[in-house]
Design a protein around this motif. Structure first.
Motif, PDB file in Angstrom:
ATOM      1  N   GLN A   1     -11.297 -29.861  -2.085  1.00 10.21           N
ATOM      2  CA  GLN A   1     -11.002 -29.170  -3.332  1.00 10.21           C
ATOM      3  C   GLN A   1     -10.809 -30.181  -4.467  1.00 10.21           C
ATOM      4  OE1 GLN A   1     -11.018 -25.765  -3.553  1.00 10.21           O
ATOM      5  NE2 GLN A   1     -11.625 -25.801  -1.382  1.00 10.21           N
ATOM      6  N   GLU A   2     -10.987 -29.717  -5.679  1.00 10.76           N
ATOM      7  CA  GLU A   2     -10.880 -30.592  -6.852  1.00 10.76           C
ATOM      8  C   GLU A   2      -9.507 -31.238  -6.951  1.00 10.76           C
ATOM      9  OE1 GLU A   2     -11.536 -30.365 -11.724  1.00 10.76           O
ATOM     10  OE2 GLU A   2     -11.825 -28.596 -10.463  1.00 10.76           O
ATOM     11  N   SER A   3      -8.480 -30.505  -6.534  1.00 14.10           N
ATOM     12  CA  SER A   3      -7.114 -31.019  -6.647  1.00 14.10           C
ATOM     13  C   SER A   3      -6.837 -32.187  -5.702  1.00 14.10           C
ATOM     14  CB  SER A   3      -6.114 -29.894  -6.354  1.00 14.10           C
ATOM     15  OG  SER A   3      -6.327 -29.369  -5.052  1.00 14.10           O
ATOM     16  N   MET A   4      -7.686 -32.392  -4.716  1.00 19.63           N
ATOM     17  CA  MET A   4      -7.434 -33.423  -3.712  1.00 19.63           C
ATOM     18  C   MET A   4      -7.832 -34.810  -4.198  1.00 19.63           C
ATOM     19  SD  MET A   4      -8.606 -33.479   0.265  1.00 19.63           S
ATOM     20  CE  MET A   4      -7.595 -34.334   1.477  1.00 19.63           C
ATOM     21  N   GLY A   5      -8.967 -34.947  -4.807  1.00 16.95           N
ATOM     22  CA  GLY A   5      -9.423 -36.259  -5.248  1.00 16.95           C
ATOM     23  C   GLY A   5     -10.315 -36.922  -4.211  1.00 16.95           C
ATOM     24  N   LEU A   6     -11.270 -37.721  -4.678  1.00 21.17           N
ATOM     25  CA  LEU A   6     -12.262 -38.335  -3.797  1.00 21.17           C
ATOM     26  C   LEU A   6     -11.637 -39.320  -2.811  1.00 21.17           C
ATOM     27  CD1 LEU A   6     -15.186 -38.811  -2.969  1.00 21.17           C
ATOM     28  CD2 LEU A   6     -15.378 -40.485  -4.835  1.00 21.17           C
ATOM     29  N   ALA A   7     -10.738 -40.164  -3.279  1.00 18.14           N
ATOM     30  CA  ALA A   7     -10.145 -41.185  -2.404  1.00 18.14           C
ATOM     31  C   ALA A   7      -9.388 -40.550  -1.241  1.00 18.14           C
ATOM     32  CB  ALA A   7      -9.219 -42.088  -3.212  1.00 18.14           C
TER      33      ALA A   7
END
Length: 243
Positions: free
Chosen positions: A44-50
């Motif tokens: 999800q967008e709220s999680m972040g790629l890293a």
């Protein structure tokens, strides 16, 4: 006799040391099992790629243990998914060595991670035995039990077989331990086979007193299994113990 030079002595000693360590090294290598894992994760967008990449690699590492033939075989008698997940994580933390990220990628909001590592099989097996013995598996009620044995599960195995997993509740040694009455009957795993009409067509029994290798008596809390061959025409079966 010509005395050996110091150089010759060093060569001989080195050869002796190599002969002494070679079997140990071979055994250590034989105990190491390479495990590969892979995991693809849509975050999800709220999680972040890293964080998503970190999570995907952690799951790939866990799955390398969780889905390995070694782990599946060693935990075949456990029917508790949460416990199995925790057990796999314990093995990852303590028995999986030289873990590496082999491949990592991301596309859009999907990340992928592939890992490799080497499992210390003896150490991992000891962890499994210890955790099960502590009762951490949340042991199910079981199929049947008496004062000596508890049938934990009975299910179809490979081919035309039935795999029965059982647990010793007492030390199953009626020859040297003074119990009230004989344990000769109560220490047997019993199975009956029925045809399509529910008519008995055969029976079998397994004396569960000894461990699978047949050299030592089972102690309280120890778990073992027995594979029975179904007779032709078997449609159902019943596993039980003498009360």
């Amino acid at each position: 006799m010509t005395p050996l030079s110091s150089a010759h002595t060093r060569v001989i000693l080195a050869g002796i040391m190599m002969l002494g360590f070679a079997p140990v090294t071979a055994m250590a290598e034989q105990n190491r099992l390479e495990l590969l894992g892979a995991y693809r994760y849509a975050y999800q967008e709220s999680m972040g790629l890293a964080d998503a990449k970190k999570f995907a690699c952690a799951e790939a590492i866990r799955l390398s243990v969780d889905s390995s033939p070694f782990f599946l075989d060693a935990t075949a008698h456990i029917a508790d998914p949460p416990f199995l997940r925790d057990l796999a994580q314990k093995i990852v933390s303590g028995s999986l060595k030289d873990v590496q990220i082999v491949e990592q990628s991301d596309k859009g909001r999907t990340v992928f991670c592939r890992t490799s590592g080497y499992l210390d099989q003896e150490e991992a097996r000891a962890v499994i035995v210890s955790e099960v013995a502590r009762g951490a598996a949340g042991e199910p009620p079981g199929v049947d039990q008496n004062r000596a044995l508890k049938i934990l599960s009975a299910q179809d195995g490979k081919g035309n077989t039935v795999v029965v997993v059982y647990k010793a509740l007492k030390r199953l040694d009626w020859l040297s331990t003074a119990y009230d009455g004989s344990l000769r009957e109560t220490a047997d795993v019993m199975i009956e086979y029925y045809n399509e009409q529910g008519i008995p067509i055969g029976a079998d029994r397994h004396p569960a007193r000894l461990k699978p290798d047949g050299t030592e008596v089972m102690n309280p809390g120890e778990i073992s299994s027995r594979t029975f061959n179904k007779p032709p025409g078997t449609k159902s079966y019943r596993v039980w113990v003498v009360k």
